[in-house]
Design a protein around this motif. Sequence first.
Motif, PDB file in Angstrom:
ATOM      1  N   LEU A  81     -19.393  -7.095  25.488  1.00 55.05           N
ATOM      2  CA  LEU A  81     -18.902  -6.125  26.464  1.00 55.05           C
ATOM      3  C   LEU A  81     -17.864  -6.782  27.370  1.00 55.05           C
ATOM      4  O   LEU A  81     -18.103  -7.862  27.924  1.00 55.05           O
ATOM      5  N   ALA A 123     -19.070  -2.758  35.955  1.00 51.27           N
ATOM      6  CA  ALA A 123     -19.457  -1.364  36.219  1.00 51.27           C
ATOM      7  C   ALA A 123     -20.962  -1.174  36.024  1.00 51.27           C
ATOM      8  O   ALA A 123     -21.616  -0.500  36.834  1.00 51.27           O
ATOM      9  N   TRP A 124     -21.511  -1.756  34.973  1.00 48.31           N
ATOM     10  CA  TRP A 124     -22.963  -1.668  34.759  1.00 48.31           C
ATOM     11  C   TRP A 124     -23.714  -2.359  35.897  1.00 48.31           C
ATOM     12  O   TRP A 124     -24.733  -1.859  36.373  1.00 48.31           O
ATOM     13  N   GLN A 180     -16.448  -3.628  32.182  1.00 50.70           N
ATOM     14  CA  GLN A 180     -17.598  -2.780  31.876  1.00 50.70           C
ATOM     15  C   GLN A 180     -18.900  -3.429  32.340  1.00 50.70           C
ATOM     16  O   GLN A 180     -19.799  -2.749  32.819  1.00 50.70           O
ATOM     17  N   ARG A 181     -18.982  -4.746  32.225  1.00 50.91           N
ATOM     18  CA  ARG A 181     -20.166  -5.446  32.754  1.00 50.91           C
ATOM     19  C   ARG A 181     -20.258  -5.256  34.263  1.00 50.91           C
ATOM     20  O   ARG A 181     -21.331  -5.019  34.810  1.00 50.91           O
ATOM     21  N   TYR A 214     -28.598  -2.001  30.097  1.00 49.68           N
ATOM     22  CA  TYR A 214     -27.575  -1.739  29.077  1.00 49.68           C
ATOM     23  C   TYR A 214     -28.212  -1.660  27.695  1.00 49.68           C
ATOM     24  O   TYR A 214     -27.941  -0.737  26.922  1.00 49.68           O
ATOM     25  N   ASN A 226     -21.970   5.001  22.059  1.00 49.64           N
ATOM     26  CA  ASN A 226     -21.524   5.316  23.415  1.00 49.64           C
ATOM     27  C   ASN A 226     -21.361   6.826  23.563  1.00 49.64           C
ATOM     28  O   ASN A 226     -21.667   7.592  22.657  1.00 49.64           O
TER      29      ASN A 226
END
Length: 104
Positions: free
Chosen positions: A32, A39-40, A36-37, A9, A20
């Motif tokens: 974050l 998803a990463w 989203q974490r 990230y 972004n």
Amino acid sequence: MTDPVRTAYEAYATATSGLNHLGSPMPTWDQLPDPQRAAWTAAIAAAIYAADVNHDHAHADRIAENRWLRAEMARAARLIEAGHSDQALTLLRREGRPGEEEPS
């Protein structure tokens, strides 16, 4: 131990000057949101898995190639011992690889 997801990230943030895909400033990893974490984390886990699979396949291909080469060398040695050095040279000069048909 370094967190590979956070590292990825932060590398993405560095590569995009902290912006972004919409051109807006990216939050820090600590800012974050959890979705989203997650998803990463999923994306990096998939990339690591793919890299491991590709590495395993390349390793298996090298093992198969080495086995094939050893078998061809053994065939050539048997031909030489039987007095067929010309056939052994032909065998060793061909460019076939594992799984390929021998030229007729």
